[in-house]
Design an enzyme around this catalytic site. Structure first.
Site, short mmCIF file in Angstrom:
data_model
loop_
_atom_site.label_atom_id
_atom_site.label_comp_id
_atom_site.label_asym_id
_atom_site.label_seq_id
_atom_site.Cartn_x
_atom_site.Cartn_y
_atom_site.Cartn_z
CB CYS A 15 -0.95 -0.01 1.20
SG CYS A 15 -2.27 -1.22 1.03
CE LYS A 18 -4.46 2.97 -0.43
NZ LYS A 18 -5.40 3.39 0.62
CG ASP A 48 -17.41 5.87 3.05
OD1 ASP A 48 -17.54 5.52 4.23
OD2 ASP A 48 -17.89 6.94 2.60
CG HIS A 138 -8.07 -8.05 -17.67
ND1 HIS A 138 -8.43 -8.60 -18.88
CD2 HIS A 138 -7.27 -6.99 -17.96
CE1 HIS A 138 -7.87 -7.91 -19.86
NE2 HIS A 138 -7.16 -6.93 -19.33
#
Length: 343
Positions: A15, A18, A48, A138
């Site tokens: 993360c 980001k 959210d 995918h």
């Protein structure tokens, strides 16, 4: 056979990949109103964890996606962590996952199909742990390895956890210790000890399934998971959406083992600085140590849970059923100049 270290094939990790909160706000700025879609109960207005679409029968379908580059060297473990991280958004919204499809990018000229299969197998293992199928996906040829999921879930509307639902009389809890960014940076710098990275991996591979149960408690007003923007970043999103402020009791924030040791050695991910530059003006004055820990990007981090002060008993009982012995790390307050005070 030569050992493959996936982190050597990516410029970022987990993360921490980001886009910064400040730049993301600029990218997502729009004049289009979600009121055009009245069944969309939760969109992007309050940052959210997942979108929620009302099915008209007292339940909503949840939709989310999350993917990133390797945060660990082992392919199976990378896949498992990435999938666990993606599933977390459903639990943070108070829901239960139904199925997932994979998002997969692979440098086919650099890494073998066998290693790629191990990543997918890790993702499938996390989905099986959550009781759902990995139903498709995918793939593309990409310069760096990328893996994650798009997850569909379901939630009773009365249990829907929104960032805007907190009030100024809550205690704040976190369900996992923090410091993932510091530990994985220590790994990249080849300073980490095996036992320390093993603890981090165990935390990242643990599902936040308690969120689906916490959401059924009257005392739990909302939740969010702590990921790439760090504890302060995700806490500030809830506070701003709810029109409140918060106190964080720094010494009560649980840390993974030896985080302080590696922080002192300079194992600070670049994303921590980007995070603070994006939201530091909303925070009271803090020390370098506090900033480096509280802005540390988490991957597959724990849930921030906002619990009414008058309803702690049922929350503690529920948490213990999941093996969680929790103490509050802060509290919400009426709105003040600073969104968050670190004490």
């Amino acid at each position: 056979m030569e050992e493959i270290k996936l982190t050597e094939y990516s410029h970022g990790a987990g993360c921490g990949c980001k886009i910064s909160p400040m730049l993301l706000d600029e990218i997502l700025k729009t004049d289009i109103s979600s009121t055009l879609y009245p069944q969309l109960l939760v969109g992007n207005e309050h940052k959210d964890d997942a979108a929620a679409y009302d099915l008209g029968n007292g339940t909503s379908v949840l939709s989310t996606t999350d993917f990133f580059m390797p945060i660990v060297d082992d392919a199976f473990t990378f896949g498992r962590i990435a999938a666990t991280n993606a599933l977390s958004d459903i639990y943070a919204m108070g829901g239960k996952p139904l199925m997932a499809i994979s998002i997969f990018g692979w440098p086919i000229e650099k890494l073998s199909s066998e290693v790629a299969r191990q990543v997918i197998d890790g993702g499938r293992a996390a989905c099986e742990d959550a009781g759902i199928p990995l139903a498709g996906g995918h793939s593309i040829d990409s310069p760096e390895p990328i893996f994650g999921l798009a997850v569909t879930g379901i939630v009773d509307n009365k249990n829907l956890m929104k960032n805007s639902s907190a009030t100024d009389d809550c205690y704040i809890f976190i369900t996992k210790s923090i410091g993932i960014g510091i530990l994985t940076t220590a790994q990249k710098q080849k300073k980490i000890e095996d036992g320390d990275i093993d603890v981090a991996i165990e935390a990242m591979a643990t599902l936040n399934r308690a969120g689906a149960i916490f959401a059924t408690l009257d005392s739990v007003l909302t939740m969010t998971d702590v990921t790439g923007f760090g504890l302060l970043g995700h806490l500030s999103e809830v506070c701003e959406a709810s029109g409140i402020s918060a106190n964080i009791w720094f010494e009560k924030v649980p840390l993974l083992q030896n985080v302080e040791k590696y922080r002192a050695q300079g194992c600070i991910p670049g994303g921590s600085r980007k995070n603070f530059m994006s939201y530091g003006h909303k925070i009271s004055q803090i020390s370098d140590r506090q900033r480096e820990i509280l802005c540390d990007a988490q991957t597959s981090g724990g849930l921030l849970v906002f619990v009414k002060k008058s309803g702690l008993d049922e929350f503690y009982k529920s948490a213990k059923e999941f093996g969680l012995n929790l103490e509050p790390i802060g509290e919400t307050t009426p709105r003040r100049k600073h969104v968050i005070e670190v004490l």
